[in-house]
Design a protein around this motif. Structure first.
Motif, PDB file in Angstrom:
ATOM      1  N   GLY A  35       0.663  -1.129   0.051  1.00 26.62           N
ATOM      2  CA  GLY A  35      -0.067  -0.039   0.042  1.00 26.62           C
ATOM      3  C   GLY A  35       0.913   1.176  -0.039  1.00 26.62           C
ATOM      4  N   TRP A  36       0.209   2.248  -0.518  1.00 26.72           N
ATOM      5  CA  TRP A  36       0.856   3.638  -0.393  1.00 26.72           C
ATOM      6  C   TRP A  36      -0.102   4.647   0.657  1.00 26.72           C
ATOM      7  CZ3 TRP A  36       5.555   5.130  -1.866  1.00 26.72           C
ATOM      8  CH2 TRP A  36       6.099   4.531  -2.802  1.00 26.72           C
ATOM      9  N   PHE A  37       0.598   5.069   1.681  1.00 25.18           N
ATOM     10  CA  PHE A  37      -0.124   6.105   2.422  1.00 25.18           C
ATOM     11  C   PHE A  37       0.693   7.505   2.412  1.00 25.18           C
ATOM     12  CE2 PHE A  37      -2.692   3.017   4.731  1.00 25.18           C
ATOM     13  CZ  PHE A  37      -2.226   1.995   4.271  1.00 25.18           C
ATOM     14  N   ARG A  38      -0.079   8.545   2.732  1.00 26.26           N
ATOM     15  CA  ARG A  38       0.616   9.913   2.850  1.00 26.26           C
ATOM     16  C   ARG A  38       0.233  10.603   3.993  1.00 26.26           C
ATOM     17  NH1 ARG A  38      -2.889  12.533  -2.229  1.00 26.26           N
ATOM     18  NH2 ARG A  38      -4.885  13.115  -1.150  1.00 26.26           N
ATOM     19  N   GLN A  39       1.018  11.484   4.330  1.00 25.30           N
ATOM     20  CA  GLN A  39       0.638  12.321   5.589  1.00 25.30           C
ATOM     21  C   GLN A  39       1.233  14.005   5.377  1.00 25.30           C
ATOM     22  OE1 GLN A  39       2.559  11.067   9.300  1.00 25.30           O
ATOM     23  NE2 GLN A  39       0.834  12.302  10.464  1.00 25.30           N
ATOM     24  N   ALA A  40       0.061  14.724   5.177  1.00 31.74           N
ATOM     25  CA  ALA A  40       0.315  16.240   4.949  1.00 31.74           C
ATOM     26  C   ALA A  40       0.510  16.949   6.486  1.00 31.74           C
ATOM     27  CB  ALA A  40      -1.070  16.790   4.475  1.00 31.74           C
ATOM     28  N   PRO A  41       1.086  18.016   6.373  1.00 33.79           N
ATOM     29  CA  PRO A  41       1.617  18.870   7.436  1.00 33.79           C
ATOM     30  C   PRO A  41       0.379  18.880   8.492  1.00 33.79           C
ATOM     31  CG  PRO A  41       2.836  19.650   5.844  1.00 33.79           C
ATOM     32  CD  PRO A  41       1.777  18.659   5.216  1.00 33.79           C
ATOM     33  N   GLY A  42       0.181  18.644   9.604  1.00 41.61           N
ATOM     34  CA  GLY A  42      -0.834  18.801  10.616  1.00 41.61           C
ATOM     35  C   GLY A  42      -1.872  17.862  10.485  1.00 41.61           C
ATOM     36  N   LYS A  43      -1.726  16.817   9.614  1.00 42.96           N
ATOM     37  CA  LYS A  43      -3.015  15.971   9.141  1.00 42.96           C
ATOM     38  C   LYS A  43      -2.622  14.429   9.332  1.00 42.96           C
ATOM     39  CE  LYS A  43      -5.439  18.702   5.581  1.00 42.96           C
ATOM     40  NZ  LYS A  43      -5.863  18.788   4.313  1.00 42.96           N
ATOM     41  N   GLU A  44      -3.382  13.800  10.000  1.00 47.81           N
ATOM     42  CA  GLU A  44      -3.248  12.309   9.981  1.00 47.81           C
ATOM     43  C   GLU A  44      -2.820  11.606   8.979  1.00 47.81           C
ATOM     44  OE1 GLU A  44      -6.328  11.460  13.957  1.00 47.81           O
ATOM     45  OE2 GLU A  44      -6.547  10.592  12.001  1.00 47.81           O
ATOM     46  N   ARG A  45      -2.076  10.395   8.838  1.00 51.29           N
ATOM     47  CA  ARG A  45      -1.675   9.737   7.753  1.00 51.29           C
ATOM     48  C   ARG A  45      -3.002   9.167   7.169  1.00 51.29           C
ATOM     49  NH1 ARG A  45       2.884   5.600   9.074  1.00 51.29           N
ATOM     50  NH2 ARG A  45       1.179   4.541  10.112  1.00 51.29           N
ATOM     51  N   GLU A  46      -3.145   8.980   5.714  1.00 52.63           N
ATOM     52  CA  GLU A  46      -4.266   8.626   5.063  1.00 52.63           C
ATOM     53  C   GLU A  46      -3.876   7.529   4.170  1.00 52.63           C
ATOM     54  OE1 GLU A  46      -6.317  11.773   3.425  1.00 52.63           O
ATOM     55  OE2 GLU A  46      -4.811  12.167   2.010  1.00 52.63           O
ATOM     56  N   PHE A  47      -4.761   6.767   3.903  1.00 51.25           N
ATOM     57  CA  PHE A  47      -4.744   5.635   2.600  1.00 51.25           C
ATOM     58  C   PHE A  47      -4.557   6.553   1.141  1.00 51.25           C
ATOM     59  CE2 PHE A  47      -4.979   1.902   0.360  1.00 51.25           C
ATOM     60  CZ  PHE A  47      -6.112   2.093  -0.479  1.00 51.25           C
ATOM     61  N   TYR A  94       4.922  10.842   1.479  1.00 47.75           N
ATOM     62  CA  TYR A  94       4.319   9.342   0.807  1.00 47.75           C
ATOM     63  C   TYR A  94       5.046   8.208   1.540  1.00 47.75           C
ATOM     64  CZ  TYR A  94       1.061  11.854  -1.934  1.00 47.75           C
ATOM     65  OH  TYR A  94       0.158  12.758  -2.611  1.00 47.75           O
ATOM     66  N   TYR A  95       4.396   7.368   1.876  1.00 45.84           N
ATOM     67  CA  TYR A  95       4.898   6.039   2.575  1.00 45.84           C
ATOM     68  C   TYR A  95       4.503   4.750   1.942  1.00 45.84           C
ATOM     69  CZ  TYR A  95       5.892   9.268   6.568  1.00 45.84           C
ATOM     70  OH  TYR A  95       6.178  10.087   7.433  1.00 45.84           O
ATOM     71  N   CYS A  96       5.300   3.923   1.775  1.00 44.46           N
ATOM     72  CA  CYS A  96       4.809   2.594   1.323  1.00 44.46           C
ATOM     73  C   CYS A  96       4.847   1.567   2.350  1.00 44.46           C
ATOM     74  CB  CYS A  96       5.636   2.134   0.064  1.00 44.46           C
ATOM     75  SG  CYS A  96       7.423   1.462   0.365  1.00 44.46           S
ATOM     76  N   ALA A  97       3.950   0.608   2.214  1.00 46.90           N
ATOM     77  CA  ALA A  97       3.981  -0.302   3.303  1.00 46.90           C
ATOM     78  C   ALA A  97       3.459  -1.549   2.984  1.00 46.90           C
ATOM     79  CB  ALA A  97       3.017   0.238   4.354  1.00 46.90           C
ATOM     80  N   LEU A 101       0.507  -7.691   8.397  1.00 48.92           N
ATOM     81  CA  LEU A 101      -0.308  -7.858   9.754  1.00 48.92           C
ATOM     82  C   LEU A 101      -1.740  -8.466   9.373  1.00 48.92           C
ATOM     83  CD1 LEU A 101       0.828  -4.912  11.984  1.00 48.92           C
ATOM     84  CD2 LEU A 101       1.608  -7.410  11.853  1.00 48.92           C
ATOM     85  N   GLY A 102      -2.562  -8.633  10.412  1.00 46.00           N
ATOM     86  CA  GLY A 102      -3.936  -9.090  10.045  1.00 46.00           C
ATOM     87  C   GLY A 102      -4.102 -10.382   9.900  1.00 46.00           C
ATOM     88  N   GLY A 103      -5.183 -10.871   9.267  1.00 46.51           N
ATOM     89  CA  GLY A 103      -5.588 -12.197   8.756  1.00 46.51           C
ATOM     90  C   GLY A 103      -4.753 -12.615   7.852  1.00 46.51           C
ATOM     91  N   TYR A 104      -5.137 -14.056   7.518  1.00 44.37           N
ATOM     92  CA  TYR A 104      -4.385 -14.611   6.458  1.00 44.37           C
ATOM     93  C   TYR A 104      -4.702 -14.060   5.011  1.00 44.37           C
ATOM     94  CZ  TYR A 104      -2.966 -18.226   3.310  1.00 44.37           C
ATOM     95  OH  TYR A 104      -2.315 -18.971   2.329  1.00 44.37           O
ATOM     96  N   SER A 105      -6.110 -13.852   4.852  1.00 44.99           N
ATOM     97  CA  SER A 105      -6.304 -13.135   3.537  1.00 44.99           C
ATOM     98  C   SER A 105      -5.941 -11.767   3.376  1.00 44.99           C
ATOM     99  CB  SER A 105      -7.966 -13.672   3.485  1.00 44.99           C
ATOM    100  OG  SER A 105      -8.522 -12.843   4.387  1.00 44.99           O
ATOM    101  N   ASP A 106      -5.956 -11.151   4.543  1.00 42.28           N
ATOM    102  CA  ASP A 106      -5.665  -9.828   4.611  1.00 42.28           C
ATOM    103  C   ASP A 106      -4.263  -9.530   3.976  1.00 42.28           C
ATOM    104  OD1 ASP A 106      -7.055  -8.708   7.801  1.00 42.28           O
ATOM    105  OD2 ASP A 106      -7.706  -8.970   5.729  1.00 42.28           O
ATOM    106  N   ARG A 107      -3.363 -10.304   3.884  1.00 44.16           N
ATOM    107  CA  ARG A 107      -2.107 -10.198   3.457  1.00 44.16           C
ATOM    108  C   ARG A 107      -1.993 -10.306   1.944  1.00 44.16           C
ATOM    109  NH1 ARG A 107       1.445 -13.853   7.798  1.00 44.16           N
ATOM    110  NH2 ARG A 107       0.531 -12.924   9.686  1.00 44.16           N
ATOM    111  N   TYR A 108      -2.891 -10.794   1.424  1.00 43.30           N
ATOM    112  CA  TYR A 108      -2.870 -10.853   0.116  1.00 43.30           C
ATOM    113  C   TYR A 108      -3.586  -9.895  -0.752  1.00 43.30           C
ATOM    114  CZ  TYR A 108      -0.600 -15.314   1.010  1.00 43.30           C
ATOM    115  OH  TYR A 108       0.047 -16.365   1.330  1.00 43.30           O
ATOM    116  N   MET A 109      -4.478  -9.359  -0.324  1.00 43.93           N
ATOM    117  CA  MET A 109      -5.545  -8.606  -0.923  1.00 43.93           C
ATOM    118  C   MET A 109      -5.343  -7.172  -0.530  1.00 43.93           C
ATOM    119  SD  MET A 109      -6.888 -10.502  -2.976  1.00 43.93           S
ATOM    120  CE  MET A 109      -7.969  -9.439  -3.467  1.00 43.93           C
ATOM    121  N   PRO A 110      -5.433  -5.938  -1.298  1.00 43.16           N
ATOM    122  CA  PRO A 110      -5.535  -4.775  -1.007  1.00 43.16           C
ATOM    123  C   PRO A 110      -6.511  -4.308   0.132  1.00 43.16           C
ATOM    124  CG  PRO A 110      -6.458  -4.920  -3.173  1.00 43.16           C
ATOM    125  CD  PRO A 110      -6.253  -6.178  -2.706  1.00 43.16           C
ATOM    126  N   GLY A 111      -6.047  -3.272   0.917  1.00 48.17           N
ATOM    127  CA  GLY A 111      -7.108  -2.736   1.808  1.00 48.17           C
ATOM    128  C   GLY A 111      -6.290  -1.346   2.316  1.00 48.17           C
TER     129      GLY A 111
END
Length: 130
Positions: A35-47, A94-97, A101-111
């Motif tokens: 996944g890619w996430f981003r964090q703008a100044p003064g804001k929370e990180r978002e998907f 911008y962060y990649c990740a 973590l999470g369940g078995y199926s979580d690891r393979y599918m986008p979320g």
């Protein structure tokens, strides 16, 4: 964990394009959705976007849909984020990740759930000028 290093950020004018890259090492890259996430100044990180382990399924935030494209090359252990028609509100770190973590199926599918991503890069700055 998966070690991740982002690159490709920079300063661009509104309407321009950038391509971010995220190189992975450590655990088998192709075992995980990314996944890619981003964090703008003064804001929370978002998907921003995510892609399945095979690249066959993708997910985007509404704010970037139609402008950004996520892709991956498992042979090169790299995930990309092509960003077109950039806007000043896209300015962020911008962060990649890896979704290792999470369940078995979580690891393979986008979320979009950040708590399912356990390995993060250091981030790359994207600045869009108006």
């Amino acid at each position: 964990q998966v070690q991740l290093v982002e690159s490709g950020g920079g300063l661009v004018q509104a309407g321009g394009s950038l391509r971010l890259s995220c190189a992975a090492s450590g655990r088998t890259f192709s075992n995980y959705a990314m996944g890619w996430f981003r964090q703008a100044p003064g804001k929370e990180r978002e998907f921003v976007a995510a892609i399945s382990w095979s690249g066959g399924s993708t997910l985007y935030a509404d704010s970037v849909k139609g402008r950004f494209t996520i892709s991956r090359d498992n042979a090169r252990n790299t995930v990309y984020l092509q960003m077109n028609s950039l806007k000043p509100e896209d300015t962020a770190v911008y962060y990649c990740a890896a979704r290792d973590l999470g369940g078995y199926s979580d690891r393979y599918m986008p979320g979009s759930e950040q708590h399912t991503y356990g390995s993060w890069g250091q981030g790359t700055q994207v600045t869009v000028s108006s």
